[in-house]
Design an enzyme around this catalytic site. Structure first.
Site, mmCIF file in Angstrom:
data_model
loop_
_atom_site.group_PDB
_atom_site.id
_atom_site.type_symbol
_atom_site.label_atom_id
_atom_site.label_comp_id
_atom_site.label_asym_id
_atom_site.label_seq_id
_atom_site.Cartn_x
_atom_site.Cartn_y
_atom_site.Cartn_z
ATOM 1 N N THR A 448 13.048 46.204 0.244
ATOM 2 C CA THR A 448 13.124 46.469 1.572
ATOM 3 C C THR A 448 13.427 47.869 2.188
ATOM 4 O OG1 THR A 448 13.968 45.454 3.791
ATOM 5 C CG2 THR A 448 15.580 45.574 1.902
ATOM 6 N N TYR A 491 22.609 42.094 4.595
ATOM 7 C CA TYR A 491 21.284 42.016 4.045
ATOM 8 C C TYR A 491 20.725 43.432 3.194
ATOM 9 C CZ TYR A 491 16.262 41.858 3.593
ATOM 10 O OH TYR A 491 14.790 41.956 3.331
#
Length: 676
Positions: A448, A491
């Site tokens: 990501t 995250y």
């Protein structure tokens, strides 16, 4: 009876849930979901010890009528007040055995209108519930429970004898010889196949144990029913699909009633029983987590009852022919995973779809794949956090695409441990499974852009509808792979750790790996939520006429990429893995597909032909003002480039959602055709 509550054999099911004194809010929170699951009965305890403790009477005065008004209630009356116990503990026999019968009589008088059956004690051959060291021949127990059962039956209620755990036919026969079985209407049975090590050697299967039980009952009380008062499966290894399968198997058991233990996990700060803090299995038996988040079992029951659960649990792992070399896609039922799987399946490849089906809607993607490609789709319904459950899927794999993950920043802030387990440990489990297989199959990982942090050092120029970087090079090309890593939010940390492990396995273990750090991907088969998949989420809200929440001012910029282009990028890395092993690539729509949130909303208004209701909230942690991927490395080394421009892709997604999410409702569909 709720039709969704019936088993394939036509039998209803219930849940076990112990509510502790003072858990008013928890009771109010769980009860509606228990009913929504299709359960039509509930087993809970009415502790004699707790009733006589300070505040106990008021608690049960609230609890029993509350539950009994909503669902068929089975109270289990047990636990001696320590001051009345022969041992000074709640598992001891009362000093005056008749006191138990008197308490049962009191319960029937005070609460009896709220239930038809009453269970007398719980697991009486288990030392934690009944101190058989002080009652070696169970004479005290038989006198105590037998008298209470006789009187309850005389008063018109149906007594249930608490189930022995572990099952002991000799103990049950003793209850018959002592006359206890003759005065009860049902006998409980407890069994947790697959969960407790202690059952592995003694468990002979439902048919054998219930057959023994039936033979004993037929000798002493042929009309007595057999109830499964406790069965369940612990998800302590995160194998939620196995829990769902065990539930379906339990529904086939030839018993007169079934109670699944339990509806909710036990909170980690609550002692299940004295001395059992150390065993994680006790804390993960619920259909929902202790925070009331549905596991797969609860979600499927709430979505469509037994039929929905049966359809999903029928999915199994078809045999992959000897010598076949399948492609493994973890998270293969998800949005990107299912589109990637489709591309390989369309070319005749065998694909193992490894997924825990944890996200709502993804089982529909798996059904779509199997309908189109039949036996070349090999579902492995497991969780990457469960190493033992996934290893076999990688044995013969020729390539692995690792997309399974916890994908929401907000969720990671609420449950950072769960986020770490899914993203960091799950990735290590995949890498170790590949290493153990010994085939050096390439691993391509979905990372990501959050590994670059919030990019707070980039100076931004606020425009009317977007933020623009002051740096001309960033404005022209975006963020490159040479940008320093700066993990932000749990995250970002968990994905960043996984990202680095994947790259290191190329160095340390000579496994060909590559990493794609993705921007915002959108397209068909996406079931977007507020926390993840924002483009699809905005369209879903707009098409259903609901308001849209924006966090921040909406000027934040992203480069959105259609999933067809994302699949092409993954395929390009796979095809060129020998040249790019150990490399990392940024993957996004690039400058030509850079959009602000406000710009996307404006285009959605144009597509739908209606103004949107928009609410603005505070910025979320780690949210970047600007992220556009510099994709020149991917273009230069592999010849990939995005082909679908964002307005065309958005129109395509709107049309797909209208067809598949909104059943092609004509007014919206006509408007899309006119304005797109």
């Amino acid at each position: 009876m709720n039709p969704s509550a019936t088993s394939p054999a036509g039998r209803s099911f219930g849940f076990v849930e112990w509510f502790r004194p003072g858990e008013y809010e928890r009771t109010e929170r769980l009860l509606p979901d228990i009913l929504k699951s299709g359960a039509n009965s509930l087993r809970t305890h009415l502790s004699w010890a707790e009733y006589l403790a300070p505040g106990g009477e008021a608690w049960f005065d609230w609890l029993i009528p509350k539950l009994g008004a909503e669902i068929d209630l089975l109270p289990c009356i047990h636990y001696t007040p320590p001051s009345m116990s022969r041992t000074g503990r709640s598992n001891g026999a009362p000093q005056v055995l008749k006191d138990y019968a008197d308490f049962v009589d009191h319960v029937l008088t005070r609460y009896g209108r709220h239930f038809r059956h009453v269970e007398l004690w719980n697991e009486p051959n288990n030392l934690l519930d009944w101190d058989w060291r002080e009652d070696a021949d169970f004479q005290l127990f038989c006198e105590m429970v037998g008298g209470a059962a006789y009187w309850a039956k005389q008063r018109g209620w149906k007594p249930v004898l608490g189930g022995p755990c572990p099952f002991d036919p000799m103990w049950l026969n003793l209850m018959g010889e002592r006359g206890v079985l003759g005065v009860v209407d049902a006998v409980g049975f407890h069994g947790f196949p697959g969960t407790w090590d202690s059952e592995e050697g003694s468990w002979g299967g439902w048919d054998m144990h219930l057959g023994e039980m039936r033979q004993i009952l037929d000798r002493h009380n042929a009309e007595a029913e057999i109830w499964i008062t406790e069965t369940g499966y612990s998800t302590w290894r995160n194998d939620e699909m196995e829990q769902a399968r065990r539930f379906m198997k339990a529904l086939q058991v030839p018993a007169d009633r079934l109670y699944w233990y339990s509806f909710a996990d036990v909170p980690p700060d609550v002692a299940v029983q004295e001395g059992l803090w150390f065993d994680p299995r006790h804390y993960h038996l619920g259909a929902v987590t202790h925070e009331n988040q549905p596991k797969l079992l609860a979600r499927l029951l709430m979505e469509g009852g037994i039929e929905r659960l049966r359809d999903v649990t029928r999915l199994a792992t078809p045999h992959v022919a000897t010598g076949a070399a399948p492609i493994v896609i973890t998270g293969g039922s998800g949005f990107i995973g299912s589109n990637l799987a489709e591309s390989f399946l369309a070319e005749g490849e065998d694909v193992i779809v490894l997924d825990n089906l944890g996200r709502p809607g993804v089982d529909q993607n798996l059904a779509w794949l199997t309908e189109r490609h039949g036996r070349r789709v090999h579902p492995v319904l497991a969780d990457v956090r469960d190493l033992r459950g996934i290893e076999a899927a990688f044995t013969d794999a020729k390539a692995i695409f690792h997309l399974a993950a916890q994908t929401a920043v907000t969720t990671s802030l609420v449950s950072p441990l769960d986020d770490f387990e899914a993203n960091a440990r799950g990735t290590i489990n995949v890498l170790e499974s590949v290493r153990k297989a010994g085939r050096k199959a390439p691993v391509i990982f979905a990372s990501t852009n959050k590994v670059y942090g919030a990019l707070e050092d980039l100076e931004m120029l606020p425009m009317d509808d977007r933020y623009v970087p002051a740096d001309q090079a960033v404005r022209d090309f975006g963020i490159g792979e040479n940008r320093p890593l700066d993990f932000c939010t749990p995250y970002g940390c968990s994905k960043g750790v996984a990202d680095q492990y994947v790259l290191d396995y190329a160095k340390s273990f000579d496994i060909p790996t590559a990493v794609l750090r993705m921007s915002c991907i959108y397209g068909p088969r996406q079931f977007g939520t507020e926390d993840q998949g924002w483009v699809a989420h905005f369209l879903i809200r707009a098409l259903s006429g609901q308001p849209i929440s924006i966090y921040g001012d909406g000027k934040q910029v992203r480069d959105i990429l259609h999933v067809d282009d994302a699949v092409a990028a993954y395929r390009a890395v796979h095809a060129g893995i020998s040249r790019v092993r150990g490399e990392v690539f940024n993957l996004g729509g690039g400058p030509q597909n850079s959009v602000s949130i406000l710009l996307v909303l404006r285009e959605i208004e144009r597509l739908t032909g209606r103004p949107l209701e928009i609410d603005f909230g505070d910025w979320r942690a780690g949210d970047q003002f600007f992220f556009v991927a510099d994709t020149r490395k991917l273009e230069d080394q592999l010849g990939w480039q995005p082909r679908i421009r964002w307005k065309s892709g958005l129109s395509h997604l709107a049309d797909w959602l209208t067809e598949h999410r909104f059943d092609g409702r004509a007014p919206i569909r006509d408007r899309l055709r006119v304005t797109a």
